[in-house]
Design an enzyme around this catalytic site. Structure first.
Site, PDB file in Angstrom:
ATOM      1  N   ASP A  74       1.078  -1.406   0.005  1.00 53.23           N
ATOM      2  CA  ASP A  74       0.022  -0.129   0.063  1.00 53.23           C
ATOM      3  C   ASP A  74       0.786   1.055   0.108  1.00 53.23           C
ATOM      4  OD1 ASP A  74      -2.251   1.701  -0.167  1.00 53.23           O
ATOM      5  OD2 ASP A  74      -2.396   1.674   2.142  1.00 53.23           O
ATOM      6  N   ASN A 116      -3.490   3.914  12.630  1.00 54.63           N
ATOM      7  CA  ASN A 116      -4.464   3.036  12.707  1.00 54.63           C
ATOM      8  C   ASN A 116      -4.330   1.578  12.363  1.00 54.63           C
ATOM      9  OD1 ASN A 116      -7.702   2.923  12.319  1.00 54.63           O
ATOM     10  ND2 ASN A 116      -7.015   1.912  10.321  1.00 54.63           N
ATOM     11  N   ASP A 215      -2.609   9.358  10.045  1.00 55.81           N
ATOM     12  CA  ASP A 215      -3.543   8.608   8.720  1.00 55.81           C
ATOM     13  C   ASP A 215      -4.328   7.877   9.381  1.00 55.81           C
ATOM     14  OD1 ASP A 215      -3.429   7.414   6.116  1.00 55.81           O
ATOM     15  OD2 ASP A 215      -3.193   5.694   7.024  1.00 55.81           O
ATOM     16  N   LEU A 220      -9.852   4.960  14.708  1.00 58.52           N
ATOM     17  CA  LEU A 220      -9.077   4.225  15.900  1.00 58.52           C
ATOM     18  C   LEU A 220      -9.699   3.464  16.800  1.00 58.52           C
ATOM     19  CD1 LEU A 220      -6.838   7.283  16.656  1.00 58.52           C
ATOM     20  CD2 LEU A 220      -6.344   5.653  14.917  1.00 58.52           C
ATOM     21  N   GLU A 257      -5.683  13.244   9.182  1.00 64.37           N
ATOM     22  CA  GLU A 257      -6.346  12.746   7.808  1.00 64.37           C
ATOM     23  C   GLU A 257      -7.619  12.299   8.059  1.00 64.37           C
ATOM     24  OE1 GLU A 257      -6.222   9.724   4.103  1.00 64.37           O
ATOM     25  OE2 GLU A 257      -6.016   9.307   6.279  1.00 64.37           O
ATOM     26  N   HIS A 322      -3.100  13.253  -2.440  1.00 65.37           N
ATOM     27  CA  HIS A 322      -1.633  12.879  -2.893  1.00 65.37           C
ATOM     28  C   HIS A 322      -1.801  12.357  -4.171  1.00 65.37           C
ATOM     29  CE1 HIS A 322      -1.905  10.258   0.663  1.00 65.37           C
ATOM     30  NE2 HIS A 322      -2.028   9.548  -0.271  1.00 65.37           N
ATOM     31  N   ASP A 323      -2.226  11.099  -4.474  1.00 68.64           N
ATOM     32  CA  ASP A 323      -2.359  10.177  -5.589  1.00 68.64           C
ATOM     33  C   ASP A 323      -3.661   9.942  -6.196  1.00 68.64           C
ATOM     34  OD1 ASP A 323      -2.852   8.617  -3.761  1.00 68.64           O
ATOM     35  OD2 ASP A 323      -1.200   7.446  -3.724  1.00 68.64           O
TER      36      ASP A 323
END
Length: 857
Positions: A74, A116, A215, A220, A257, A322-323
């Protein structure tokens, strides 16, 4: 340098603890940026060599994507060791030198704290799966004997995962994962896990890291009966992490995030005691929607829904996560629209997003690329730039997963785009080589030499932004010109010395040139000065300020205080109305909270009342409109809010009834819903209108049902009583009856239900027995047949026992019109006859013969 343990803490020219508010963040894949040792994979030493390029770009912080040991299934977010670096990127010492080199250039370093989940190769997981159930090691992760626990939890990666549980044959149990099945979630109900995480955090802070991106923080904690997102226990964990950071290394930053709606993402700031920053995910796709639809509403609407943040906190904003252009925080219809517009090639779609870079998303259109960057650099928040976007790099959707937007940085037209000297077959990912975006056409070397390149344009814009703190710290105020193809807003800031700065940002979202008139009368005598070139524009006067913009163009103006009035004036235009969007998290009662109520009372209700024919003071200015009372009838999500509005006009107060209900876009409705709407409304992904309940078919049916049941509802300070007459029991079932509303509003609002009943919503509300119902009730019960029978009334009885009639129901009597219109027609015909015909007294009497007996009665 002050020592922190065995490592050093950074020192900067600007030691402001709120440094992140003025920052510009540059996001970097270490593996794809620059390969110094020519093994085909980017490394820390290579990144350090390119720090001068990053500094010259104008950014003030770099965000390093995961560089930890990992199977990289990942892209590094599957971590197998927290206190080390991936051997392909270099050593821990290399990273330390990189951080120190960045600090010497006043560049802060942000990296990932992925808490996480871990990789299934992490020693914690390997030990947990081999340990006994209930043991300390086993409880580092979340286990279950079956895969039905937490059934209400959504699956995030729908393309690859069918469940949030995966069977582990070694453990003989299922383990929980919100993302990929090779990323088991940590168990934060185990205090040891939090202590491990705090130890990891301190390790990287001691190394000199300035900020940590947390992240996937909404996930959580797990609790049965919830959706396992944004739980209170999660916020309790974050408060502990923040407290530990502040105690160990003050001045550092946590970035959440949280891919959530604004009202949920805002919770990750806490009261300024959780995360310093949080990503604003919903804004990102709506920027793309705005330019596709050529309408500012998607942007202005989501920003109006965005709650205020604590003083020391800040949003982070980006043009892609980002991507990926993430589409989780949009409605289903919005997602379909964005997919069809920006990812017609289905290979570009992944999970709930689009795996494309900025330039391909905008079809290599330099104007739109600049427009989107202009929005990014000027909207409230800290902008995040993805590496390569500053030169307009392309992507390769033929590569798997999101690797197509992680390709090597294109430095020159040389071998492998200047990224590495290795054999191309050994590269971590193949470089872009197509004729439009390939490294021979798009690279840093060529653009650095071109004064008009996208790279140099980006450098200039970031230099302008750096000179004006209003962009990072100022308030946001939207302007609403009549031309919705133009987005305009003010960024305003008063600095510590009491100096005011006002920046006007104006964007043409259309593919064709636009003219716009802005209401800048509050800034009369000021001169708009272009921030980029310094050109002064004509001074602002009392009349609307005219601007013309080429396709996809934008302006940043400083509204300077020195001015002379211009010799010309511009006639104002009438702006189009624009509904505010209210957020309903649970039900109708949310409309009564302080923020939403303020919007209703200051915007929605005054605008609505002024357009209604039944509002008696249409010719006078409304001083205020406040909700005197609001009672929910029915359930929270599908009921009616019986609202009474106290309207102050000309020193007197009048009370009007405005019953409110919600009509959802995905449910059948009639055109009157929008005609009588007061605001847009959103419940997570579901959107609709908050409208006058008169437009909702359920209202008359529920009134008749309430009268038949002789319902009494307890409300604050009294009761709402449904008071029928004996006629109500003779009424047939009305559930499927047709409903017709009178086309013309009078002093009240009436509708016909199935040619059987007339429901009249009274608008002007006064205490005491209503004369109309008093008379018709008496006649009905006396059996008088020459007037429509009363079916019943809905009455609010206050604490003193005084009744206030709200709604009246009567029998429908088929007719040829009303008496007033018949009178007008008869008199008109008689006058017309008298004008054109010589009539004696007998003839005049004949002309009115049919009317006079009626009038005498």
């Amino acid at each position: 340098m002050k020592k922190l343990g065995k490592f050093a803490t950074p020192s900067f020219k600007d030691a402001d603890p709120l440094w992140y508010k003025d920052a510009v963040i540059y996001q970097v894949h270490v593996k794809s940026f620059f390969d110094k040792n020519n093994d085909g994979v980017g490394d820390f030493v290579g990144l350090m060599e390119k720090l001068d390029y990053i500094a010259e770009l104008g950014v003030t912080a770099i965000w390093l994507l995961p560089f930890y040991p990992s199977p990289r299934r990942d892209d590094g977010y599957d971590i197998s060791a927290y206190r080390a670096v991936h051997e392909e990127y270099g050593t821990l010492s290399d990273l330390k030198r990189l951080i120190e080199a960045a600090h010497r250039r006043d560049i802060r370093v942000i990296t990932e704290l992925v808490i996480n989940h871990t990789s299934d190769q992490h020693p914690w997981f390997q030990k947990a799966r081999a340990s006994k159930p209930g043991s300390a090691a086993r409880d580092y992760y979340v286990w279950s004997d079956n895969d039905h626990k937490y059934d209400g939890t959504r699956i995030i990666f729908l393309d690859t995962e069918k469940s949030n549980w995966t069977w582990d044959p070694v453990a003989g149990a299922y383990y929980w994962h919100r993302f990929y099945s090779h990323q088991p979630d940590l168990n934060f109900d185990n205090p040891r896990v939090l202590q491990e995480v705090l130890g990891v955090m301190r390790f990287w802070l001691d190394l000199g890291v300035d900020g940590l991106r947390l992240d996937a923080v909404p996930y959580l904690i797990e609790r049965e009966g919830t959706n396992n997102e944004n739980l209170p226990e999660t916020h309790a964990i974050l408060k502990q992490i923040r407290a530990a950071m502040d105690a160990h290394a003050p001045g550092r930053m946590l970035l959440a995030e949280a891919n959530q709606w604004p009202e949920d993402a805002q919770q990750y700031f806490g009261d300024g005691d959780e995360c310093h920053m949080s990503f604003h995910f919903p804004l990102m796709p709506r920027m793309y929607m705005a330019i596709a639809q050529e309408d500012r509403f998607p942007i202005s609407d989501i920003m109006r829904q965005t709650p205020a943040v604590p003083e020391a906190c800040q949003w982070a904003i980006f043009l892609r996560n980002h991507d990926e252009l993430t589409l989780e925080m949009v409605t289903d219809s919005e997602r379909d629209y964005l997919w069809e517009t920006y990812a017609a090639d289905r290979r570009a779609r992944l999970n709930l997003g689009i795996r494309r870079r900025l330039a391909p998303l905008l079809e290599h259109d330099r104007r739109r690329i600049e427009l989107m960057n202009g929005l990014l650099f000027s909207m409230p928040g800290t902008p995040v730039i993805y590496y390569g976007d500053e030169i307009g790099m392309g992507d390769n959707i033929h590569l798997g997963d999101r690797d197509g937007v992680r390709t090597p940085m294109q430095w020159s037209p040389d071998r492998n785009g200047g990224f590495s000297r290795v054999d191309p077959a050994q590269l971590v990912l193949p470089p872009i080589m197509d004729p439009i975006y390939g490294y021979q056409a798009v690279n840093v070397e060529a653009q650095a030499a071109d004064a008009h390149s996208l790279l140099n344009w980006t450098r200039r814009m970031l230099a302008v932004r750096k000179r004006h703190r209003s962009f990072g710290r100022g308030s946001l105020r939207f302007l609403y010109p009549g031309n919705r193809k133009v987005l305009a807003y003010l960024r305003e800031l008063t600095d510590a010395e009491g100096r005011d700065e006002t920046i006007l940002c104006v964007y043409n979202l259309s593919r064709i040139a636009q003219a716009v008139e802005l209401d800048l009368s509050a800034f009369e005598h000021r001169i708009p000065v272009d921030l980029v070139g310094g050109s002064p524009f004509p001074p602002v006067g009392q009349l609307p300020y005219m601007l013309t913009l080429p396709p996809y163009a934008f302006y940043w103006f400083s509204l300077a205080t020195e001015a002379a009035l211009p010799s010309w004036r511009i006639q104002p235009s009438e702006p189009l109305p624009e509904f505010a969007t209210l957020v309903m998290r649970n039900g109708l009662s949310d409309l009564l909270n302080r923020e939403t109520r303020a919007i209703l009372e200051t915007e929605s209700l005054p605008n609505y009342l002024a357009r209604r024919r039944w509002f008696a003071a249409k010719d006078r200015k409304i001083t205020s409109a406040t909700l005197g009372r609001a009672d929910i009838v029915g359930n929270e999500t599908a009921g009616v809010l019986l609202a009474e509005v106290n309207v102050e006009v000309g020193g007197s107060v009048q009370t009007y009834q405005v019953p409110l209900a919600v009509s959802w876009d995905d449910m059948p409705s009639n055109p009157m819903v929008q005609q009588l709407a007061l605001a847009r409304i959103r419940h997570h992904r579901r959107v609709g209108y908050l409208t006058d309940a008169f437009a909702i078919d359920a209202l008359p049916r529920n009134i008749i049902a309430g009268l038949k049941a002789r319902t009494t509802l307890a409300v604050s300070d009294g009761e709402i009583k449904f008071l029928p007459t004996s006629q109500i029991d003779e009424l047939e079932d009305m559930k499927e009856a047709e409903i017709r509303r009178f086309s013309a509003e009078q002093s009240n609002s009436s509708m016909i239900v199935g040619d059987t009943a007339v429901i009249k919503v009274l608008r002007r509300i006064e205490g005491g027995i209503h004369p109309e119902t008093e008379m018709t009730r008496f006649l009905t019960e006396a059996g008088y047949a020459n007037t429509p029978a009363l079916l019943g009334e809905v009455v609010r009885v206050d604490a003193e026992g005084v009744g206030h009639t709200l709604i009246v129901a009567q029998r429908f009597v088929r007719n040829q019109g009303d008496a007033w219109q018949w009178t007008l027609d008869t008199v008109s015909r008689a006058v017309d006859t008298a004008i054109h015909t010589e009539l004696d007294e007998a003839g005049e009497a004949d002309a009115m013969a049919g009317y006079l007996p009626f009038a005498a009665d």
